[in-house]
Design a protein around this motif. Structure first.
Motif, short mmCIF file in Angstrom:
data_model
loop_
_atom_site.label_atom_id
_atom_site.label_comp_id
_atom_site.label_asym_id
_atom_site.label_seq_id
_atom_site.Cartn_x
_atom_site.Cartn_y
_atom_site.Cartn_z
N GLY C 36 0.84 -1.19 0.00
CA GLY C 36 0.00 0.00 0.00
C GLY C 36 0.87 1.23 0.00
O GLY C 36 2.07 1.14 0.25
N PRO C 37 0.28 2.42 -0.31
CA PRO C 37 1.06 3.65 -0.35
C PRO C 37 1.64 3.98 1.03
O PRO C 37 1.19 3.46 2.04
CB PRO C 37 0.04 4.72 -0.76
CG PRO C 37 -1.15 3.99 -1.23
CD PRO C 37 -1.13 2.64 -0.60
N ASN C 38 2.63 4.88 1.04
CA ASN C 38 3.17 5.33 2.32
C ASN C 38 2.06 5.96 3.15
O ASN C 38 1.23 6.68 2.65
CB ASN C 38 4.24 6.41 2.09
CG ASN C 38 5.38 5.88 1.27
OD1 ASN C 38 5.24 5.75 0.07
ND2 ASN C 38 6.44 5.54 1.92
N GLU C 170 9.42 -4.65 5.61
CA GLU C 170 10.22 -4.30 4.43
C GLU C 170 11.55 -5.05 4.42
O GLU C 170 12.61 -4.45 4.52
CB GLU C 170 10.46 -2.79 4.39
CG GLU C 170 9.15 -2.04 4.27
CD GLU C 170 9.31 -0.67 3.60
OE1 GLU C 170 10.33 -0.49 2.92
OE2 GLU C 170 8.44 0.16 3.76
N ALA C 173 14.32 -3.64 2.06
CA ALA C 173 14.60 -2.21 1.97
C ALA C 173 16.10 -1.96 2.09
O ALA C 173 16.78 -2.55 2.92
CB ALA C 173 13.86 -1.46 3.09
N HIS C 203 7.86 -2.69 -0.47
CA HIS C 203 7.63 -1.76 -1.56
C HIS C 203 8.19 -2.29 -2.87
O HIS C 203 7.91 -1.74 -3.92
CB HIS C 203 8.31 -0.42 -1.26
CG HIS C 203 7.41 0.52 -0.55
ND1 HIS C 203 6.17 0.85 -1.02
CD2 HIS C 203 7.54 1.20 0.61
CE1 HIS C 203 5.59 1.68 -0.19
NE2 HIS C 203 6.39 1.90 0.82
N MET C 205 8.14 -4.41 -5.75
CA MET C 205 7.11 -5.23 -6.39
C MET C 205 7.65 -6.57 -6.85
O MET C 205 6.95 -7.57 -6.87
CB MET C 205 6.48 -4.47 -7.57
CG MET C 205 5.68 -3.27 -7.14
SD MET C 205 4.40 -3.72 -5.94
CE MET C 205 5.02 -2.95 -4.47
N VAL C 241 -4.61 3.39 -7.56
CA VAL C 241 -4.13 4.10 -6.36
C VAL C 241 -2.74 3.67 -5.94
O VAL C 241 -2.11 4.35 -5.15
CB VAL C 241 -5.08 3.92 -5.16
CG1 VAL C 241 -6.45 4.46 -5.47
CG2 VAL C 241 -5.15 2.47 -4.72
N TYR C 242 -2.27 2.52 -6.43
CA TYR C 242 -0.98 2.09 -5.89
C TYR C 242 0.05 1.74 -6.96
O TYR C 242 1.12 2.32 -7.02
CB TYR C 242 -1.17 0.92 -4.92
CG TYR C 242 0.13 0.47 -4.33
CD1 TYR C 242 0.83 1.31 -3.46
CD2 TYR C 242 0.71 -0.75 -4.65
CE1 TYR C 242 2.04 0.96 -2.92
CE2 TYR C 242 1.92 -1.12 -4.12
CZ TYR C 242 2.59 -0.27 -3.26
OH TYR C 242 3.78 -0.63 -2.74
N LEU C 243 -0.28 0.77 -7.80
CA LEU C 243 0.76 0.23 -8.68
C LEU C 243 1.20 1.20 -9.77
O LEU C 243 2.38 1.30 -10.07
CB LEU C 243 0.27 -1.07 -9.33
CG LEU C 243 0.21 -2.28 -8.38
CD1 LEU C 243 -0.42 -3.46 -9.09
CD2 LEU C 243 1.60 -2.64 -7.88
N GLY C 244 0.28 1.95 -10.35
CA GLY C 244 0.64 2.79 -11.48
C GLY C 244 1.09 1.91 -12.64
O GLY C 244 0.95 0.69 -12.61
N SER C 246 4.34 1.58 -13.86
CA SER C 246 5.61 0.89 -13.66
C SER C 246 5.44 -0.27 -12.69
O SER C 246 6.01 -1.34 -12.88
CB SER C 246 6.66 1.87 -13.15
OG SER C 246 6.20 2.50 -11.98
N GLY C 247 4.61 -0.07 -11.65
CA GLY C 247 4.41 -1.13 -10.67
C GLY C 247 3.71 -2.32 -11.31
O GLY C 247 4.08 -3.48 -11.07
#
Lengths: 617, 237, 260
Positions: C36-38, C170, C173, C203, C205, C241-244, C246-247
């Motif tokens: 999910g988004p930050n 994460e 990360a 984050h 993917m 709302v999340y992947l866009g 590129s995701g």
């Protein structure tokens, strides 16, 4: 009790609160930006008072006007601000990156230096200041007379708060200060000259302390003991309010002013204890103070410099250890004086090792370790003098007294970390000091108690020396063993990462509390031995200077080595014993030495030794 | 070379006893976007910090706008027109958006249009709606936007951008890429450290690949995208 | 059998609802990702399960036992291991010492005052390091390791308590892409062979879509989508709302490389 009386009491509480806020606001602003807790802030306050009692009467010679009085007060504040600049440029600049313990010690060095300089310039006699022209009369409030100057002081605090708010929110300097309070490096990377910002902050902070001192001259005489008493109160205000928070300091000063004004009606002797109880209560509920925030840097996983690293003794270390042992055993063959110094070194070495068990091994920077040493001494001394018990049970009682006090104070202390923890340990040590000092019937107050002598079999200096050697060395070996045992490793693990320790199932707070108690008991044992070596006890055993002595020993010895503090205790005590009789200005000398030590040997003697040997031949 | 804005030669730096950079050479042309790539620990962030003066270089030269800036205090470097956007956001959380921008404000060099909050709000419309909000109350993506905007307030000629896509949701990463391209349109040279090849390919003209503190490969980003051998050797995507 | 059951977890900070009635379940040997988004409430949810935060409402059940609000040290003792977004290790210890420390804690020996800690649990610690491929580095100070290796040691520390559930915040990360894939493959292998359930936020993917069995998408404190990686990737709302772009592309690529 009449309402008018209560009202006047409240007003005088507000006047004290107002003065306290002016001083504490400077301390909290300087801490916010530089992350240094400036022990010398109390010295700036004292200097403000001394400059004002010199300058203001001279100005009033020209004309006894209120204007000239306040011109003199402001000029004194500015003069002290300039001294703050001098301190920033000559000292603080060099220590922004050293561990906080060393920063506290270095600024305490400044306290010692200023004390001696004040005595040199103004002499030992207190100097009374002039009353403020135009504010010498009394005002009648519900038939009670209240001094007009006190009424004026009530308004100074809010006025300073308002001016500081405007400065912080409406000027570029203020916005930069607030930004630097959070992230100094980033402010620099955005093109702001941090050096100028820090110098400006020290000017502001010192000037506020100076203003606080200068405003006091119609109320109290300037004296060379003003510094340590006010710094303790200012510490308490900033800790309760939240370090770095100006509004927090204001609220805390109000609470304390009123608590003292009314507390004196209920418990006339122990107002100080009430203040500290308030602090303990606030910190249990809000560990970062009323308006404080957990330090952003606290979560960074960096290896702090100079922490304890328990290696095995190599051959050179073993040789040194053997030489030390032979010296201890052979001292009685030299002369009586050597035996006395040797006994004291052994006792101080135990105290220093017990402190390093906390500081180096546990990352618990205690600034009030003398409390447990002193309470051990009193525990043993009182049993002998008041209860007529012999030495043996008294020596068993000493670690119990030190450990019990450490368990009580430690319960609160281990909830905090870093600089908050250091300040809380200092505050608790001051409570213990105040109790011993004020409870004259039992403790003999300032004079202490005499007649704490060893049992007949241990009465000679030589036998007592060997007794001390056996007990202290056994205790030191035991503490070293614990450091290498699972318990010591667990304290180190919690120091490195409390979060990780928690996640592997360690109750961090409980282990820290047990460690604090164990160190307190060891210090108490040292205190008990000390009482019998001197034959007397007095409150200086619990004082801040004693705590600083212990810290200097472990700093000199190097906190990253297990036995370095032993060497540090020997070196420190021998130096002090040698130089103290030679000079009237031992504080100046000691202050300069402490600062020199911080600047030259941040890793102590053991560290210097190790890096010399590591250097390729 | 008139069109070189940043010229780094033989840069060595590290932390305490640890050496990280062993002689890094790279240049950045005026108005160019270059991606500094490489595995974690290759020295990307260290390179940017050493250029910016946040870490004192042990050897080598760093020339910016014709002056040697190696070993110069970071505030002086910033004043010469080099901006820096840190990797872990580092906004001033207690300050409002406007106050954060005020900290970054520096006069523009003559002849350049100065960045104002209003112009920045065109680039970062999200920020316009929250100018009096405390930065601490903003989301991670908004904070990242703010750090870039704050640096632009100093009217830099070139910007060092450290890992702008790290830890952000993919949609926010796309917005970051747009912001970098907008900086390029304004004629600002950008050196961006990045692990994400998609992001680097979107914004950069050229890639510089670091490995173990040295530059190992340098060339057009399109070549890197096409050549799997180079990617496998130094990036191993 | 259901290993972890989370029912209606809710948390408020001031007036903000950080997690709004979040419910999910996790089986033994299953890998469940939360994305999910930050600021969507991932860390909040995670920390409520891990004992760092006390929920305002809802319950956490581990193997049928209610563990809501237990501190993480208590959770550790009943089989919950944890790794952090920024690896948390004991910096002054050696690699081996870090794992030995975890074993001392696991065996409840942290209050012993006399034995030599360095001699305890050596073989068990070496065996754990062997499982994460770090036995050869056992004697080195942990501060000298590359970050990817530190993360492996952190995994060994978490495994020292013989956990049934691993919480990984994460996990990749700050790591290089190459190290990321290797670490996630290692985790997945251990989880499946030892029937350990893994709950992780991420984050990256590639890591999520290559290794998660199921995915939860959290936005503004609420679960907006859940299901298999294919279902989540195809969800238009998640893409918006999340992947866009590129995701979504990365997700597709990750599924193809790992699962053909």
């Amino acid at each position: 009790m009449e309402w008018s009386f209560l009202l006047v009491q409240a007003l005088s509480g507000l006047a004290s609160a107002s003065s306290l806020f002016v001083i504490a606001s400077g301390l909290t602003i300087v801490f916010g930006v530089t992350r240094i807790v400036n022990f010398a802030h109390g010295s700036f306050y004292m200097l403000g008072a001394y400059v004002a009692v010199t300058l203001v009467p001279w100005l009033l010679e020209f004309e006894r006007s209120p204007t000239l009085f306040f011109v003199g007060v402001l000029a004194s504040a500015i003069a002290v601000g300039v001294l703050g600049v001098v301190m920033e440029v000559t000292l603080l600049r060099r220590i922004y990156r050293v561990p906080e313990l060393f920063q506290l010690l270095a600024t305490f060095g400044v306290v010692l230096i200023v004390q001696d300089l004040v005595l040199l310039i103004w002499g030992p006699v207190e100097i009374a200041g002039p009353r403020a022209p135009g504010l010498r009369h009394g005002v009648y409030i519900l038939d009670q007379r209240f001094p007009a100057y006190e009424l004026f002081l009530i308004f100074v605090g809010p006025a300073v708060l308002a001016l500081l708010w405007l400065l912080m929110h409406r000027t570029r300097f203020g916005v930069l200060i607030r930004a630097a309070t959070q992230d100094r490096e980033m402010v620099g990377a955005l093109g702001v000259n941090q050096a100028m910002l820090f110098t400006g902050t020290l000017f502001l902070g010192a000037a506020l302390a100076g203003l606080g001192g200068a405003l006091q001259i119609p109320r109290v005489s300037a004296s060379s003991q003003m510094d340590l008493s006010i710094i303790t109160e200012a510490f308490v205000v900033t800790v309760i309010g939240g370090m770095g928070s100006v509004p927090g300091a204001f609220i805390a000063a109000l609470l304390i002013g009123l608590l003292q004004a009314f507390g004196v009606l209920i418990f006339p002797k122990i107002t100080l204890v009430l203040v500290f109880l308030l602090m303990a209560a606030v910190l249990v509920v809000k560990p970062w103070g009323l308006l404080g925030r957990p330090d952003a840097a606290a979560g960074r996983a960096v290896l702090p410099e100079g922490i304890l690293d328990p290696g095995r003794l190599d051959r050179a270390g073993k040789v040194l250890l053997a030489l030390g042992l032979i010296t201890v055993l052979a001292l009685p063959l030299v002369d009586a004086y050597a035996v006395k110094v040797g006994t004291e070194v052994l006792i101080l070495a135990l105290a220093a090792v017990s402190l390093n068990f906390l500081v180096g091994n546990g990352g618990i920077v205690s600034f009030g370790h003398a409390a447990y040493f002193g309470l051990g001494a009193y525990g043993a001394g009182l049993l002998v003098v008041k209860a007529g018990m012999p030495m043996e049970p008294a020596l068993i009682a000493a670690p119990i007294a030190g450990g019990a006090a450490a368990a009580l104070f430690g319960f609160f202390v281990v909830r905090l970390s870093g600089i908050y923890l250091a300040m809380l340990t200092l505050a608790f040590a001051q409570i213990a000091y105040a109790v011993v000092f004020q409870w004259v019937e039992v403790t003999g107050g300032d004079n202490g108690l005499v007649g704490v002598w060893p049992s007949r079999w241990a009465a000679s200096r030589e036998v007592y020396h060997y007794l001390t050697a056996v007990v202290t060395l056994a205790a030191i070996v035991f503490l070293r063993r614990v450091i290498h045992a699972p318990f010591g490793a667990t304290l180190r693990a919690a120091r490195d990462s409390a979060q990780r320790a928690d996640a592997i199932g360690v109750d961090v707070r409980m282990h820290r509390w047990l460690g604090f108690t164990l160190a307190g008991a060891a210090a108490g044992l040292a205190g008990g031995l000390y009482a019998f070596s001197k034959g007397s006890i007095d409150p200086t055993l619990l004082g801040i200077p004693m705590s600083v002595d212990f810290l200097s020993m472990i700093l000199l010895g190097g906190i990253q080595s297990v036995l370095g503090p032993v060497a540090g205790a020997a070196a420190f005590h021998a130096l002090k014993d040698f130089f103290l009789p030679l000079t009237d200005h031992w504080r100046l000398f000691l202050g300069l030495s402490i600062i020199g030590m911080v600047l030259v040997f941040p890793r102590g003697l053991a560290g210097a030794f190790a890096s010399l040997r590591r250097r390729p031949a | 070379m008139a069109d070189t804005v940043l010229d780094v030669m033989g840069l060595r730096a590290g932390y305490g006893p640890a050496e990280v950079l062993f002689g890094v050479d790279l240049t950045l042309a005026r108005g160019e976007v270059a991606a500094l790539m490489g595995r974690n620990g290759a020295g990307k962030s260290t390179t940017l910090k050493a250029i910016m003066g946040l870490l004192t270089p042990r050897a080598g030269s760093v020339r910016f706008a014709g002056q040697d800036i190696a070993g110069v205090a970071s505030y002086r470097i910033a004043r010469l027109g080099l901006g820096y956007v840190p990797e872990d956001r580092r906004v001033f959380t207690d300050l409002t958006v406007m106050e954060n921008l005020a900290v970054g404000r520096r006069a523009a060099s003559p002849g350049h249009p100065a960045w104002t909050p209003e112009r920045l709000f065109e680039v970062f419309p999200n920020l316009a709606e929250m100018r009096n909000r405390r930065a601490g109350a903003m989301s991670g993506g908004e904070q990242q936007m703010l750090t870039i905007a704050r640096t632009l307030m100093g009217n830099p000629e070139a910007v060092l951008l450290d890992e702008p896509s790290e830890g952000l949701a993919p949609v926010i990463v796309e917005q970051m890429a747009e912001a970098v391209l907008r900086m390029k349109d304004e004629g600002i040279a950008v050196l961006v450290s990045e692990q994400n090849l998609d992001f680097a390919a979107t914004v950069a003209d050229r890639a510089v690949i670091l490995e173990k503190g040295r530059v190992r490969w340098e060339g057009p980003i399109a070549t890197l995208e096409a050549d799997e051998d180079i990617r496998r050797a130094y990036l191993t995507v | 059998m259901t290993l972890l059951a989370v029912e209606g977890l809710t948390k408020r900070f001031g007036g903000v609802l950080a997690a709004k009635s979040v419910s999910f379940a996790l089986e033994e040997g299953e890998m469940l990702a939360i994305i999910g988004p930050n600021g969507a409430g991932k860390s909040t949810t995670f920390n409520m399960v891990g004992g760092q935060l006390r929920p305002d409402g809802g319950s956490v059940t581990l193997a049928g036992k209610d563990v809501t609000g237990l501190p993480s040290r208590a959770l550790c003792r009943i089989g919950v291991g944890r790794t952090f977004q920024v690896a948390q290790t004991f910096l002054s210890f050696s690699v081996l010492g870090n794992v030995q420390m975890a074993l001392l804690a696991h065996h409840g020996q942290t209050r012993q005052l006399l034995p030599d800690a360095a001699a305890m649990h050596r073989d068990a610690a070496l065996a754990l390091l062997g499982r994460v491929g770090m036995a050869a580095q056992a004697g080195r100070p942990i501060g000298e390791l590359a970050y990817g290796d530190v993360k492996r040691v952190e995994l060994a520390i978490a495994l020292a308590a013989a956990p049934r559930l691993l919480l990984m915040d994460e996990p990749t990360a700050g790591m290089a892409p190459f190290e990321r894939a290797a670490l996630m493959a290692l985790v997945a292998g251990i989880a499946r062979s030892e029937r350990i359930g893994v709950l992780f936020t991420e984050h990256d993917m590639d890591a999520v879509f290559a290794h998660a069995d199921r995915i939860l998408v959290l936005v503004r404190g609420e679960i907006i989508a859940r299901g298999s990686p294919e279902q989540v990737r195809a969800d238009p709302e998640v893409q918006r709302v999340y992947l866009g772009h590129s995701g979504t592309r990365a997700a597709g690529r990750a599924r193809r490389t790992t699962h053909g």
